[in-house]
Design a protein around this motif. Sequence first.
Motif, PDB file in Angstrom:
ATOM      1  N   ILE A   2       0.861  -1.181   0.000  1.00 35.76           N
ATOM      2  CA  ILE A   2       0.000   0.000   0.000  1.00 35.76           C
ATOM      3  C   ILE A   2       0.898   1.232   0.000  1.00 35.76           C
ATOM      4  O   ILE A   2       1.801   1.344   0.825  1.00 35.76           O
ATOM      5  N   GLY A  57      -3.997 -12.748   2.855  1.00 33.67           N
ATOM      6  CA  GLY A  57      -3.769 -11.661   1.912  1.00 33.67           C
ATOM      7  C   GLY A  57      -3.477 -10.329   2.566  1.00 33.67           C
ATOM      8  O   GLY A  57      -3.281  -9.324   1.886  1.00 33.67           O
ATOM      9  N   TYR A  58      -3.414 -10.300   3.894  1.00 34.56           N
ATOM     10  CA  TYR A  58      -3.134  -9.063   4.613  1.00 34.56           C
ATOM     11  C   TYR A  58      -2.496  -9.392   5.954  1.00 34.56           C
ATOM     12  O   TYR A  58      -2.520 -10.539   6.411  1.00 34.56           O
ATOM     13  N   TRP A 116      -7.959  -0.122   2.285  1.00 33.94           N
ATOM     14  CA  TRP A 116      -7.562  -1.380   1.644  1.00 33.94           C
ATOM     15  C   TRP A 116      -8.516  -2.495   2.069  1.00 33.94           C
ATOM     16  O   TRP A 116      -8.933  -3.309   1.254  1.00 33.94           O
ATOM     17  N   TRP A 118     -11.677  -2.287   2.974  1.00 34.20           N
ATOM     18  CA  TRP A 118     -12.970  -2.176   2.297  1.00 34.20           C
ATOM     19  C   TRP A 118     -12.864  -2.611   0.840  1.00 34.20           C
ATOM     20  O   TRP A 118     -13.780  -3.235   0.310  1.00 34.20           O
ATOM     21  N   ALA A 119     -11.752  -2.278   0.199  1.00 31.69           N
ATOM     22  CA  ALA A 119     -11.589  -2.588  -1.226  1.00 31.69           C
ATOM     23  C   ALA A 119     -11.249  -4.053  -1.493  1.00 31.69           C
ATOM     24  O   ALA A 119     -11.532  -4.555  -2.580  1.00 31.69           O
ATOM     25  N   ASN A 120     -10.652  -4.735  -0.516  1.00 31.77           N
ATOM     26  CA  ASN A 120     -10.091  -6.055  -0.784  1.00 31.77           C
ATOM     27  C   ASN A 120     -10.627  -7.194   0.074  1.00 31.77           C
ATOM     28  O   ASN A 120     -10.186  -8.329  -0.085  1.00 31.77           O
ATOM     29  N   THR A 121     -11.531  -6.892   0.987  1.00 32.50           N
ATOM     30  CA  THR A 121     -12.162  -7.945   1.792  1.00 32.50           C
ATOM     31  C   THR A 121     -13.669  -7.723   1.759  1.00 32.50           C
ATOM     32  O   THR A 121     -14.132  -6.645   1.362  1.00 32.50           O
ATOM     33  N   ASP A 122     -14.399  -8.713   2.198  1.00 27.98           N
ATOM     34  CA  ASP A 122     -15.844  -8.545   2.315  1.00 27.98           C
ATOM     35  C   ASP A 122     -16.252  -8.356   3.774  1.00 27.98           C
ATOM     36  O   ASP A 122     -17.419  -8.515   4.138  1.00 27.98           O
TER      37      ASP A 122
END
Length: 176
Positions: A2, A57-58, A116, A118-122
């Motif tokens: 990021i 993933g994070y 990040w 919000w954009a990459n997880t549900d």
Amino acid sequence: MIDTDRLVLRGWRDSDIAPFHAMCNDPEVMRYLGPPLSREDAEAAAARQNGFVASHGYCFWAVERKADGAFLGFCGLKPGPEGTPLFDQVEIGWRLARDAWGQGYAREAAEASIAWGWANTDAPGIAAMTNVDNMRSWGLMERLGMVRDLDGDFEHPAVPIGDPLRPHIVYRIKRP
């Protein structure tokens, strides 16, 4: 990875261990976090974060200042720990070296981490926890738009009974 205006949040490197270990041996940095970390504990923590990247993933990413490449600490997202109200949820956390305090780095990194998430997880929300006395940390949580979960107060199971660091509070932010 990021990118923000001043920072890079990235996976951990071997070169991060020495400054991370030093940071985790600063009594002011660790005031609300517990005892200093050994070199081995610092290595294990970095490996654990890279493991979260591999599995989820994070992680609590290493924070690097763009201007000079300096390691400033960590900030990011990870799975909430078992035995806490954050278990099975997305947790945000941060820890910066003392010489990086008061410059807006933690907020910049945390805002980028939330965006990040919000954009990459549900995830329907992101949660944070801290010792009840850590006003700097819960102050940042509030500046991020997080709201205290008054039903979320708990005694951290990883902290010994009777230790003043055991009482924790929880803050949450819902997906916009």
